[in-house]
Design a protein around this motif. Structure first.
Motif, PDB file in Angstrom:
ATOM      1  N   VAL A   1      15.824  -2.701   0.754  1.00 50.37           N
ATOM      2  CA  VAL A   1      14.420  -2.358   0.566  1.00 50.37           C
ATOM      3  C   VAL A   1      14.210  -0.912   0.997  1.00 50.37           C
ATOM      4  O   VAL A   1      14.516  -0.546   2.128  1.00 50.37           O
ATOM      5  N   LEU A   2      13.698  -0.097   0.071  1.00 48.50           N
ATOM      6  CA  LEU A   2      13.407   1.303   0.338  1.00 48.50           C
ATOM      7  C   LEU A   2      11.893   1.466   0.333  1.00 48.50           C
ATOM      8  O   LEU A   2      11.221   0.995  -0.576  1.00 48.50           O
ATOM      9  N   GLU A   3      11.370   2.122   1.354  1.00 48.80           N
ATOM     10  CA  GLU A   3       9.929   2.349   1.453  1.00 48.80           C
ATOM     11  C   GLU A   3       9.660   3.825   1.680  1.00 48.80           C
ATOM     12  O   GLU A   3      10.336   4.479   2.477  1.00 48.80           O
ATOM     13  N   VAL A   4       8.670   4.355   0.983  1.00 47.29           N
ATOM     14  CA  VAL A   4       8.169   5.704   1.232  1.00 47.29           C
ATOM     15  C   VAL A   4       6.851   5.522   1.967  1.00 47.29           C
ATOM     16  O   VAL A   4       5.918   4.913   1.445  1.00 47.29           O
ATOM     17  N   THR A   5       6.787   6.015   3.186  1.00 48.83           N
ATOM     18  CA  THR A   5       5.601   5.778   4.022  1.00 48.83           C
ATOM     19  C   THR A   5       4.583   6.904   3.872  1.00 48.83           C
ATOM     20  O   THR A   5       4.915   8.014   3.449  1.00 48.83           O
TER      21      THR A   5
ATOM     22  N   SER B   1       0.815  -1.206   0.000  1.00 47.51           N
ATOM     23  CA  SER B   1       0.000   0.000   0.000  1.00 47.51           C
ATOM     24  C   SER B   1       0.849   1.257   0.000  1.00 47.51           C
ATOM     25  O   SER B   1       0.335   2.358  -0.083  1.00 47.51           O
ATOM     26  N   THR B   2       2.168   1.099   0.116  1.00 45.94           N
ATOM     27  CA  THR B   2       3.093   2.227   0.006  1.00 45.94           C
ATOM     28  C   THR B   2       4.144   1.866  -1.027  1.00 45.94           C
ATOM     29  O   THR B   2       4.343   0.698  -1.354  1.00 45.94           O
ATOM     30  N   LEU B   3       4.819   2.869  -1.532  1.00 46.78           N
ATOM     31  CA  LEU B   3       5.863   2.632  -2.517  1.00 46.78           C
ATOM     32  C   LEU B   3       7.017   1.918  -1.832  1.00 46.78           C
ATOM     33  O   LEU B   3       7.643   2.443  -0.921  1.00 46.78           O
ATOM     34  N   THR B   4       7.285   0.681  -2.249  1.00 48.77           N
ATOM     35  CA  THR B   4       8.330  -0.145  -1.667  1.00 48.77           C
ATOM     36  C   THR B   4       9.131  -0.749  -2.806  1.00 48.77           C
ATOM     37  O   THR B   4       8.571  -1.403  -3.674  1.00 48.77           O
ATOM     38  N   LEU B   5      10.437  -0.532  -2.818  1.00 43.71           N
ATOM     39  CA  LEU B   5      11.311  -1.009  -3.880  1.00 43.71           C
ATOM     40  C   LEU B   5      12.460  -1.786  -3.277  1.00 43.71           C
ATOM     41  O   LEU B   5      12.891  -1.503  -2.168  1.00 43.71           O
ATOM     42  N   ALA B   6      12.973  -2.758  -4.023  1.00 43.86           N
ATOM     43  CA  ALA B   6      14.102  -3.546  -3.533  1.00 43.86           C
ATOM     44  C   ALA B   6      15.092  -3.773  -4.653  1.00 43.86           C
ATOM     45  O   ALA B   6      14.723  -3.847  -5.821  1.00 43.86           O
ATOM     46  N   ALA B   7      16.362  -3.876  -4.295  1.00 48.24           N
ATOM     47  CA  ALA B   7      17.417  -4.170  -5.262  1.00 48.24           C
ATOM     48  C   ALA B   7      18.467  -5.019  -4.577  1.00 48.24           C
ATOM     49  O   ALA B   7      18.681  -4.911  -3.371  1.00 48.24           O
ATOM     50  N   PRO B   8      19.128  -5.882  -5.345  1.00 46.70           N
ATOM     51  CA  PRO B   8      20.185  -6.690  -4.756  1.00 46.70           C
ATOM     52  C   PRO B   8      21.391  -5.824  -4.386  1.00 46.70           C
ATOM     53  O   PRO B   8      21.691  -4.849  -5.055  1.00 46.70           O
ATOM     54  N   VAL B   9      22.036  -6.182  -3.306  1.00 45.64           N
ATOM     55  CA  VAL B   9      23.220  -5.463  -2.855  1.00 45.64           C
ATOM     56  C   VAL B   9      24.410  -5.856  -3.720  1.00 45.64           C
ATOM     57  O   VAL B   9      24.608  -7.022  -4.026  1.00 45.64           O
ATOM     58  N   GLY B  10      25.201  -4.864  -4.123  1.00 40.98           N
ATOM     59  CA  GLY B  10      26.458  -5.139  -4.806  1.00 40.98           C
ATOM     60  C   GLY B  10      26.338  -5.441  -6.279  1.00 40.98           C
ATOM     61  O   GLY B  10      27.207  -6.094  -6.845  1.00 40.98           O
TER      62      GLY B  10
ATOM     63  N   LEU C   1       1.551  10.642  -1.995  1.00 39.52           N
ATOM     64  CA  LEU C   1       1.616  10.017  -3.321  1.00 39.52           C
ATOM     65  C   LEU C   1       2.014   8.547  -3.274  1.00 39.52           C
ATOM     66  O   LEU C   1       1.981   7.864  -4.287  1.00 39.52           O
ATOM     67  N   THR C   2       2.426   8.060  -2.108  1.00 41.48           N
ATOM     68  CA  THR C   2       3.055   6.741  -2.040  1.00 41.48           C
ATOM     69  C   THR C   2       2.143   5.605  -2.500  1.00 41.48           C
ATOM     70  O   THR C   2       2.591   4.702  -3.205  1.00 41.48           O
ATOM     71  N   ALA C   3       0.862   5.641  -2.142  1.00 48.59           N
ATOM     72  CA  ALA C   3      -0.040   4.558  -2.549  1.00 48.59           C
ATOM     73  C   ALA C   3      -0.214   4.548  -4.063  1.00 48.59           C
ATOM     74  O   ALA C   3      -0.164   3.486  -4.695  1.00 48.59           O
ATOM     75  N   ALA C   4      -0.381   5.721  -4.671  1.00 50.01           N
ATOM     76  CA  ALA C   4      -0.529   5.793  -6.131  1.00 50.01           C
ATOM     77  C   ALA C   4       0.780   5.396  -6.813  1.00 50.01           C
ATOM     78  O   ALA C   4       0.773   4.693  -7.833  1.00 50.01           O
ATOM     79  N   ALA C   5       1.903   5.823  -6.269  1.00 48.43           N
ATOM     80  CA  ALA C   5       3.207   5.492  -6.858  1.00 48.43           C
ATOM     81  C   ALA C   5       3.488   4.002  -6.800  1.00 48.43           C
ATOM     82  O   ALA C   5       4.162   3.452  -7.679  1.00 48.43           O
ATOM     83  N   ALA C   6       2.947   3.326  -5.788  1.00 52.39           N
ATOM     84  CA  ALA C   6       3.157   1.878  -5.653  1.00 52.39           C
ATOM     85  C   ALA C   6       2.517   1.107  -6.795  1.00 52.39           C
ATOM     86  O   ALA C   6       2.939  -0.008  -7.109  1.00 52.39           O
TER      87      ALA C   6
ATOM     88  N   ARG D   1      21.292   4.540  -4.817  1.00 49.16           N
ATOM     89  CA  ARG D   1      20.906   5.605  -5.748  1.00 49.16           C
ATOM     90  C   ARG D   1      19.873   5.113  -6.753  1.00 49.16           C
ATOM     91  O   ARG D   1      18.948   5.839  -7.121  1.00 49.16           O
ATOM     92  N   ALA D   2      20.006   3.868  -7.231  1.00 51.21           N
ATOM     93  CA  ALA D   2      19.033   3.322  -8.182  1.00 51.21           C
ATOM     94  C   ALA D   2      17.651   3.217  -7.551  1.00 51.21           C
ATOM     95  O   ALA D   2      16.644   3.545  -8.182  1.00 51.21           O
ATOM     96  N   LEU D   3      17.589   2.762  -6.305  1.00 53.57           N
ATOM     97  CA  LEU D   3      16.299   2.671  -5.618  1.00 53.57           C
ATOM     98  C   LEU D   3      15.675   4.053  -5.450  1.00 53.57           C
ATOM     99  O   LEU D   3      14.482   4.241  -5.722  1.00 53.57           O
ATOM    100  N   ALA D   4      16.459   5.013  -4.987  1.00 49.64           N
ATOM    101  CA  ALA D   4      15.933   6.361  -4.770  1.00 49.64           C
ATOM    102  C   ALA D   4      15.490   6.998  -6.087  1.00 49.64           C
ATOM    103  O   ALA D   4      14.449   7.661  -6.139  1.00 49.64           O
ATOM    104  N   ALA D   5      16.248   6.799  -7.148  1.00 54.12           N
ATOM    105  CA  ALA D   5      15.885   7.366  -8.453  1.00 54.12           C
ATOM    106  C   ALA D   5      14.595   6.746  -8.982  1.00 54.12           C
ATOM    107  O   ALA D   5      13.741   7.436  -9.548  1.00 54.12           O
ATOM    108  N   THR D   6      14.441   5.448  -8.789  1.00 56.79           N
ATOM    109  CA  THR D   6      13.221   4.768  -9.223  1.00 56.79           C
ATOM    110  C   THR D   6      12.029   5.270  -8.416  1.00 56.79           C
ATOM    111  O   THR D   6      10.956   5.531  -8.968  1.00 56.79           O
ATOM    112  N   ALA D   7      12.218   5.442  -7.116  1.00 59.65           N
ATOM    113  CA  ALA D   7      11.142   5.979  -6.275  1.00 59.65           C
ATOM    114  C   ALA D   7      10.771   7.386  -6.723  1.00 59.65           C
ATOM    115  O   ALA D   7       9.578   7.714  -6.845  1.00 59.65           O
ATOM    116  N   ARG D   8      11.765   8.227  -6.982  1.00 60.28           N
ATOM    117  CA  ARG D   8      11.499   9.602  -7.423  1.00 60.28           C
ATOM    118  C   ARG D   8      10.684   9.606  -8.717  1.00 60.28           C
ATOM    119  O   ARG D   8       9.686  10.319  -8.845  1.00 60.28           O
TER     120      ARG D   8
END
Length: 195
Positions: free
Chosen positions: A60-64, A18-27, A175-180, A130-137
């Motif tokens: 895992v990056l989440e915008v609440t 229900s919120t924008l949540t993104l994940a990426a592998p480390v490294g 905006l987080t629910a719509a962005a999700a 940075r990739a997670l934050a850019a995707t969230a933006r």
């Protein structure tokens, strides 16, 4: 040495939530993140998050809804400043206020890279964070553009909100629910090329 992954193998997951949540592998090499095809995790409905196998190696990056950006850091903070460094990376990439970025330490895992040492944390986390934050933006901007019926390229971000040319603002939290629900943002999801 970071793993080099092709565009098709790069994993930026949009977790069904229900919120924008993104994940990426480390490294991993995140240079091919833009335009990555939706993954199996995106196909699940909003009541269930499903990432199999590699989830213990994920950032895992989440915008609440409370307008906080949260990333649980799979490292140990013992005074070297990695929580501050990662918070600064996220705030810079998202145009968020640093006070709105929370970096709690992740719980211990049975698998995955939680190695902290050799001055490697910032170097190994820089690309994925940075990739997670850019995707969230990109998804937050797209959500605002669709809400306001404006071209996404006309919008800007600042202070943990999206700003329209006429001065209207929307917090990331609003905006987080719509962005999700957005899988293909209308603007680039590449990290900014700031020096």
């Amino acid at each position: 040495m970071a793993r080099q992954l092709s565009r098709r193998k790069f994993m930026v997951y949009s977790l069904a939530a229900s919120t924008l949540t993104l994940a990426a592998p480390v490294g991993c090499d995140t240079s091919s993140a833009e335009g990555a095809e939706p993954t199996a995790a995106e196909a699940h409905g909003p009541s269930r998050v499903l990432v199999t196998g590699a989830d213990e190696e994920m950032l895992v990056l989440e915008v609440t809804a409370a307008n906080k950006v949260v990333l649980r850091l799979p490292r140990v903070e013992v005074g070297q400043g990695i929580t501050t460094a990662v918070a600064m990376m996220i705030a810079e990439e998202l145009d968020a206020r640093l006070v709105d970025v929370d970096i709690p330490l992740a719980e211990a895992r049975t698998k995955g890279n939680q190695y902290t040492g050799g001055s490697s944390s910032v170097r190994s986390l820089y690309g994925p964070v940075r990739a997670l934050a850019a995707t969230a933006r990109a998804r937050l901007v797209t959500a605002a553009a669709r809400r306001w019926h404006l071209p996404a390229r006309s919008l800007r971000t600042r202070d943990t909100m999206v700003v329209a040319p006429d001065g209207r603002t929307a917090t990331f939290g609003s905006l987080t629910a719509a962005a999700a629900r957005i899988h293909r943002p209308d603007v680039s999801s590449r990290p900014n090329s700031r020096v």
